[in-house]
Write a protein that holds these residues in place. Structure first.
Motif, PDB file in Angstrom:
ATOM      1  N   ALA A 287      16.026  -1.451  -5.994  1.00 30.51           N
ATOM      2  CA  ALA A 287      15.229  -2.560  -5.461  1.00 30.51           C
ATOM      3  C   ALA A 287      15.961  -3.236  -4.317  1.00 30.51           C
ATOM      4  O   ALA A 287      17.196  -3.330  -4.316  1.00 30.51           O
ATOM      5  CB  ALA A 287      14.911  -3.572  -6.559  1.00 30.51           C
ATOM      6  N   ILE A 288      15.201  -3.705  -3.350  1.00 28.58           N
ATOM      7  CA  ILE A 288      15.705  -4.489  -2.232  1.00 28.58           C
ATOM      8  C   ILE A 288      15.171  -5.901  -2.375  1.00 28.58           C
ATOM      9  O   ILE A 288      13.975  -6.112  -2.592  1.00 28.58           O
ATOM     10  CB  ILE A 288      15.235  -3.926  -0.879  1.00 28.58           C
ATOM     11  N   SER A 328      -0.489 -11.414  -2.492  1.00 31.38           N
ATOM     12  CA  SER A 328       0.103 -10.158  -2.057  1.00 31.38           C
ATOM     13  C   SER A 328       0.966 -10.399  -0.823  1.00 31.38           C
ATOM     14  O   SER A 328       0.702 -11.285  -0.019  1.00 31.38           O
ATOM     15  CB  SER A 328      -0.980  -9.131  -1.749  1.00 31.38           C
ATOM     16  N   VAL A 329       1.997  -9.592  -0.676  1.00 31.67           N
ATOM     17  CA  VAL A 329       2.907  -9.703   0.463  1.00 31.67           C
ATOM     18  C   VAL A 329       2.356  -8.844   1.589  1.00 31.67           C
ATOM     19  O   VAL A 329       2.097  -7.649   1.393  1.00 31.67           O
ATOM     20  CB  VAL A 329       4.317  -9.225   0.080  1.00 31.67           C
ATOM     21  N   LEU A 334       6.943  -6.315   4.119  1.00 30.76           N
ATOM     22  CA  LEU A 334       7.557  -5.272   3.302  1.00 30.76           C
ATOM     23  C   LEU A 334       8.293  -4.279   4.197  1.00 30.76           C
ATOM     24  O   LEU A 334       9.438  -3.893   3.910  1.00 30.76           O
ATOM     25  CB  LEU A 334       6.491  -4.542   2.481  1.00 30.76           C
ATOM     26  N   ALA A 335       7.626  -3.873   5.283  1.00 28.29           N
ATOM     27  CA  ALA A 335       8.237  -2.909   6.204  1.00 28.29           C
ATOM     28  C   ALA A 335       9.496  -3.486   6.831  1.00 28.29           C
ATOM     29  O   ALA A 335      10.494  -2.776   7.027  1.00 28.29           O
ATOM     30  CB  ALA A 335       7.228  -2.529   7.287  1.00 28.29           C
ATOM     31  N   VAL A 354       8.306   3.008  -1.129  1.00 26.30           N
ATOM     32  CA  VAL A 354       8.005   1.825  -1.939  1.00 26.30           C
ATOM     33  C   VAL A 354       7.024   2.193  -3.054  1.00 26.30           C
ATOM     34  O   VAL A 354       5.949   2.730  -2.799  1.00 26.30           O
ATOM     35  CB  VAL A 354       7.415   0.699  -1.065  1.00 26.30           C
ATOM     36  N   VAL A 355       7.415   1.906  -4.284  1.00 29.71           N
ATOM     37  CA  VAL A 355       6.548   2.186  -5.432  1.00 29.71           C
ATOM     38  C   VAL A 355       6.075   0.916  -6.129  1.00 29.71           C
ATOM     39  O   VAL A 355       5.266   0.970  -7.051  1.00 29.71           O
ATOM     40  CB  VAL A 355       7.263   3.097  -6.446  1.00 29.71           C
TER      41      VAL A 355
END
Length: 426
Positions: A287-288, A328-329, A334-335, A354-355
């Motif tokens: 995870a990041i 939601s993000v 996210l990218a 990403v999962v």
């Protein structure tokens, strides 16, 4: 004393909110020593109500790291250092199957305050503090030459002159921990109910009447509101709490190599001094995190309805929170998080890796004055714990897995003080 949940039941402690904070308070009460009432004593009776699934809101935004407290050395927060270290040691003893040692590393680029000498002094200070506090936790190796650091591209980055190593705890599965805490509460006689909303809380004859969504009423001597942003009150400790969205990006492959890695982000276009963290996850994932966004960046507003009160209204903080809506993000954020880590270590990462995304509403701190007028200003979470007690009604704002045992003990002590005062005045 009645332990049932129907009308007329009177319990010592009613907890609203089943995140890790609420569960920690229930656990602390159920496992505490018997409290005294004059010549008599009896164990706490506890009821906890969660409107959805336990630990599924803010508590689901967990990096699965139990902090050792070393990071607070830079702020001189000795109390927080000891609180975190003691909590880590306690959690390792209480949940050995869930909390594993996690070696952590960070590249070191200079010799100054946040470089070789500064980190060395901070490490020595940490060892002195936990030693004086007689806390049995590992401080890790400290600063080592770069050639002695782990063979990982995010640690041995270009320009790094050394690496800094310490040890935190790794939470293997936060839902697994939640279930263990729930089992402890149940075995001690406490009651935990999911899918049960609290409609309102009133005072009746010196007791609190807690009305549930089905019309059921439970009476309590002490009420703890641990709903976080879903709380009906907008102000805690006379300060308005502002909110942000915290999120972690879960990758379908392991890029951590079984260690935790702090990733300083200093590239062009990045927030100066920003730090990301890579943590391992079960099943060969990683995870990041943690990224933070103002709610406005997610198409949400921080504006709230009028403040509710203990004596009447159950109005929510906002329509979308009341409806249980998720936030939601946006994909570009996210990218950005993935790209920053990929560029820092020369890793081949993309959104295809990403999962999952873990997100939760968190209290935020103002990073700089321009944040008030600039939507692009940096945002970060405010890690402070806030507790306010008013005549048996205790409001709590906290959300860290690291300190949930100590927060629980603090709140139970406040409840004990109120019950003792109530007994003296009777």
């Amino acid at each position: 004393m009645t332990r049932g949940g129907g009308d007329g039941a009177t319990v010592d402690l009613v907890i609203i909110g089943g995140g890790i904070t609420g569960l920690g308070i229930a656990r602390a009460a159920c496992l505490s020593d018997r409290r005294s009432r004059g010549r008599f004593s009896s164990p706490w009776s506890v009821h906890l109500f969660e409107r959805g699934r336990l630990a599924s809101e803010t508590s689901s935004n967990s990096h699965c790291i139990i902090h050792s407290g070393l990071r607070y050395i830079q702020n001189g927060a000795v109390g927080r250092v000891l609180e975190s270290a003691r909590s880590l040691a306690e959690l390792q003893r209480a949940f050995p199957g869930q909390i594993a040692p996690l070696p952590c590393w960070m590249p070191v680029f200079g010799w100054g305050v946040k470089g070789w000498w500064g980190l060395t002094l901070g490490h020595l200070g940490y060892r002195a503090i936990v030693g004086a506090g007689r806390v049995n936790v590992s401080a890790g190796p400290g600063v080592v030459p770069i050639h002695k650091s782990p063979e990982h591209p995010l640690v041995k980055r270009r320009g790094a002159i050394a690496a800094f190593g310490w040890e935190d705890g790794w939470l293997r599965d936060h839902y697994g921990l939640v279930e263990q805490v729930r089992d402890e509460i149940g075995l001690a006689g406490g009651v935990v109910r999911e899918q049960t909303s609290v409609v309102r809380v009133n005072r009746e004859n010196g007791r609190f009447a807690v009305e549930l969504s089905g019309g059921e009423v439970v009476h309590g001597r002490v009420v703890v509101d641990a709903r976080g942003p879903w709380r009906d009150e907008e102000i805690l400790n006379n300060k308005e709490i502002r909110w942000c969205l915290g999120f972690n990006v879960v990758l379908g492959r392991d890029i951590s190599g079984g260690i935790g890695i702090a990733v300083p982000i200093t590239g062009e276009g990045s927030d100066r001094g920003r730090m990301l963290f890579i943590s391992p996850r079960s099943g060969g994932r990683s995870a990041i995190g943690t990224g933070y966004l103002p709610l406005s960046a997610c198409g949400r507003s921080e504006e709230r309805n009028p403040i509710g009160s203990v004596s009447g209204s159950s109005r929510s903080l906002s329509e979308w929170l009341a409806a249980g809506s998720s936030t939601s993000v946006p994909e570009e954020h996210l990218a950005s998080l993935v790209d920053e880590v990929a560029c820092a270590g020369g890793l081949g990462l993309s959104l295809n890796d990403v999962v999952g995304v873990e997100s939760g509403v968190l209290p935020r701190q103002v990073m700089c004055r321009r944040e008030e007028t600039s939507p692009g200003a940096p945002v970060a979470a405010d890690p402070r714990t806030r507790v306010l007690a008013r005549d048996g009604y205790i409001t709590v704002q906290a959300g860290k897995y690291t300190t949930f045992p100590s927060v629980g003990a603090q709140v139970v002590a406040l409840g004990e003080q109120w019950l003792s005062k109530e007994h003296r005045d009777a």
